[in-house]
Design a protein around this motif. Sequence first.
Motif, PDB file in Angstrom:
ATOM      1  N   SER A 144     -60.524 -42.078  86.144  1.00 36.70           N
ATOM      2  CA  SER A 144     -60.093 -43.278  86.874  1.00 36.70           C
ATOM      3  C   SER A 144     -59.293 -42.843  88.098  1.00 36.70           C
ATOM      4  N   THR A 145     -59.268 -43.708  89.095  1.00 37.68           N
ATOM      5  CA  THR A 145     -58.355 -43.475  90.217  1.00 37.68           C
ATOM      6  C   THR A 145     -57.168 -44.426  90.074  1.00 37.68           C
ATOM      7  N   VAL A 146     -56.077 -44.069  90.735  1.00 35.88           N
ATOM      8  CA  VAL A 146     -54.884 -44.930  90.668  1.00 35.88           C
ATOM      9  C   VAL A 146     -55.198 -46.287  91.315  1.00 35.88           C
ATOM     10  N   GLU A 147     -56.030 -46.260  92.339  1.00 31.16           N
ATOM     11  CA  GLU A 147     -56.387 -47.516  93.019  1.00 31.16           C
ATOM     12  C   GLU A 147     -57.152 -48.440  92.061  1.00 31.16           C
ATOM     13  N   GLU A 148     -58.084 -47.857  91.300  1.00 29.34           N
ATOM     14  CA  GLU A 148     -58.839 -48.658  90.311  1.00 29.34           C
ATOM     15  C   GLU A 148     -57.884 -49.268  89.291  1.00 29.34           C
ATOM     16  N   LEU A 149     -56.968 -48.450  88.814  1.00 34.51           N
ATOM     17  CA  LEU A 149     -56.044 -48.927  87.781  1.00 34.51           C
ATOM     18  C   LEU A 149     -55.140 -50.040  88.316  1.00 34.51           C
ATOM     19  N   SER A 150     -54.786 -49.935  89.587  1.00 33.28           N
ATOM     20  CA  SER A 150     -53.875 -50.941  90.147  1.00 33.28           C
ATOM     21  C   SER A 150     -54.523 -52.326  90.137  1.00 33.28           C
ATOM     22  N   ARG A 151     -55.889 -52.372  90.021  1.00 33.16           N
ATOM     23  CA  ARG A 151     -56.590 -53.661  90.100  1.00 33.16           C
ATOM     24  C   ARG A 151     -57.175 -54.118  88.764  1.00 33.16           C
ATOM     25  N   LEU A 152     -56.702 -53.546  87.646  1.00 33.44           N
ATOM     26  CA  LEU A 152     -57.235 -53.946  86.336  1.00 33.44           C
ATOM     27  C   LEU A 152     -57.023 -55.434  86.061  1.00 33.44           C
ATOM     28  N   SER A 153     -55.985 -55.991  86.660  1.00 34.46           N
ATOM     29  CA  SER A 153     -55.669 -57.409  86.418  1.00 34.46           C
ATOM     30  C   SER A 153     -56.697 -58.334  87.068  1.00 34.46           C
ATOM     31  N   GLU A 154     -57.570 -57.808  87.931  1.00 36.73           N
ATOM     32  CA  GLU A 154     -58.543 -58.659  88.633  1.00 36.73           C
ATOM     33  C   GLU A 154     -59.864 -58.777  87.874  1.00 36.73           C
ATOM     34  N   SER A 155     -59.977 -58.044  86.740  1.00 36.87           N
ATOM     35  CA  SER A 155     -61.241 -58.057  85.983  1.00 36.87           C
ATOM     36  C   SER A 155     -61.417 -59.356  85.192  1.00 36.87           C
ATOM     37  N   LEU A 156     -62.668 -59.611  84.789  1.00 35.53           N
ATOM     38  CA  LEU A 156     -62.966 -60.824  84.017  1.00 35.53           C
ATOM     39  C   LEU A 156     -62.610 -60.660  82.541  1.00 35.53           C
ATOM     40  N   ALA A 157     -62.558 -59.407  82.063  1.00 37.05           N
ATOM     41  CA  ALA A 157     -62.232 -59.166  80.649  1.00 37.05           C
ATOM     42  C   ALA A 157     -61.905 -57.685  80.455  1.00 37.05           C
ATOM     43  N   THR A 158     -61.328 -57.375  79.293  1.00 37.05           N
ATOM     44  CA  THR A 158     -61.094 -55.975  78.905  1.00 37.05           C
ATOM     45  C   THR A 158     -61.763 -55.752  77.562  1.00 37.05           C
ATOM     46  N   THR A 159     -62.419 -54.603  77.432  1.00 36.13           N
ATOM     47  CA  THR A 159     -62.999 -54.252  76.145  1.00 36.13           C
ATOM     48  C   THR A 159     -62.749 -52.766  75.883  1.00 36.13           C
ATOM     49  N   CYS A 160     -63.174 -52.288  74.719  1.00 29.44           N
ATOM     50  CA  CYS A 160     -62.925 -50.882  74.409  1.00 29.44           C
ATOM     51  C   CYS A 160     -63.966 -50.399  73.406  1.00 29.44           C
ATOM     52  N   ILE A 161     -64.078 -49.101  73.300  1.00 29.22           N
ATOM     53  CA  ILE A 161     -65.026 -48.521  72.339  1.00 29.22           C
ATOM     54  C   ILE A 161     -64.348 -48.360  70.984  1.00 29.22           C
TER      55      ILE A 161
END
Length: 493
Positions: free
Chosen positions: A237-254
């Motif tokens: 991941s990049t820090v820039e990607e992580l800074s925008r996690l709040s803009e996603s439609l959902a979170t999931t995991c394996i």
Amino acid sequence: MAFNLESSNVATRENRIGSITGYIGSLSDLANQSKCGTLKGCSRCFSQSSSCLSTCALNQLSAIRDVAIIHHGPAGCSVAGANAYYLDKVMARKRGVTTSTVYVGTDMNENDTIFGSAESLRKIILEVNRRYSPKAIFVSSSCATGIIGEDIDSIVDDVKTEIDVPIVAVHCEGFKSRIWATGFDISDHAVLSSIVKPPKQKRNTINFKNFYESARPEIIEMFKNFDLEPIFLYCNSTVEELSRLSESLATTCICGTLGNYLGNGLEEKYGVPYIRTINPLGIAGFEAWLREIGRVTGREAAVEKYIEEQRAVYLPQIEEIKKELKGLRAVLGMGPGYTFEVSRVLNELGIEVVWALAWHYDKKYENGDVPPSMQYLLENDVDFEASVADQQNYEVMNILNQYQPDLYLSRHPGSTVWAIKNGTPAVYVADEYMIFGYKHTLEFAQSVLDSIHNRSFEKNLARRVKLPYTDWWYQQNVDKFLEEAKTNGKVVG
Ligand code: SF4
């Protein structure tokens, strides 16, 4: 649970969600006790092995590209950095990206542990920032700094005025939890509290917490069917990607053990829905997971179309191979995020689980619910003997010796190897995507069949290896161990 992102500290799994590392009994008893709140962890008078939670936490963080990890402790603690550094470089190369992440140990000595080393730490942070220009800095504690009460938070606060990238204290003293998965929560807490920013706009992305993104290309292709783009965390991941996690439609995991803290944190703080289903392993898991993603993101029709197409390709092949798997008996030893999910998949494939060990057990997740994997097994009347043991291999060996299963499955090489030396065919479920979706469920079933059909490796190795577990030793312990299991659920040491 209320997430306090103002504090750099996060409570342990034991204290926060009542997780345990000691239990012997049955799946149904474990779940019922979890539900009614009576489950208490049994303690051992002997512990054969365990891991430090800082390895979990700092491996996660060092996988982020172009950051600095400053591990404030004696050299012995930061030796974990060698493995993390190697793995990060390999994973970046595999993906075709570069990373300049550095892992620095502060090499505390006797003098530092008596008089403290706040000033040295301050200088090291500034020097690391000057020399490597990282995109974020994580300053970790250790047992030694915890014991002497080194005030890492104040030092970090102090240097913030001189550093213009996110910097955060990461409290991962190994002694504070017997559950190394607490380290996952610690890394998520550091990311949530220092890097993730409030959303500016919503995007068609879905946060996907995993370990090593081995199925990345095929998952990207799959999500294109639903006009969604996965963001894999935290490997590469990049820090820039992580800074925008709040803009996603959902979170999931394996794996719920891995993703639970981040998913619930993003939901509570920024309203990003967390997908709470059984994991996408096996057919039931994959379909339940996809349908929930479809529901949460408003893509039900596209998901149903995909499921129908994939079923037509894979279900006949899976049904065919099930005929050969029927009646096999298996023992499992894994982290809880996999133990109770893989048990379900084995059940789907017609393999009987005779005993499942989980390296710890979370009786509830952050939202207060019993883990979905457990709920599913109970609702479907699946029951078997189960224990919770933080990778105590002598317990695994006792169980294998007593039950003589056709197969042992583990996600940890340090456990799998003992079964193989014992002559038990073993499948090392190393890759987190090894049972993902229809295709990998089919491949997994084929791997199981291969290990059952060709047992020569285990047989030959067992013939040549002298184990410390002798027949005499088994006779001393097996009955006592199993009798105890069936009567009062206590662990004997
Ligand atoms: S933090 Fe503690 S448990 Fe972890 S490696 Fe260092 S001394 Fe060992």
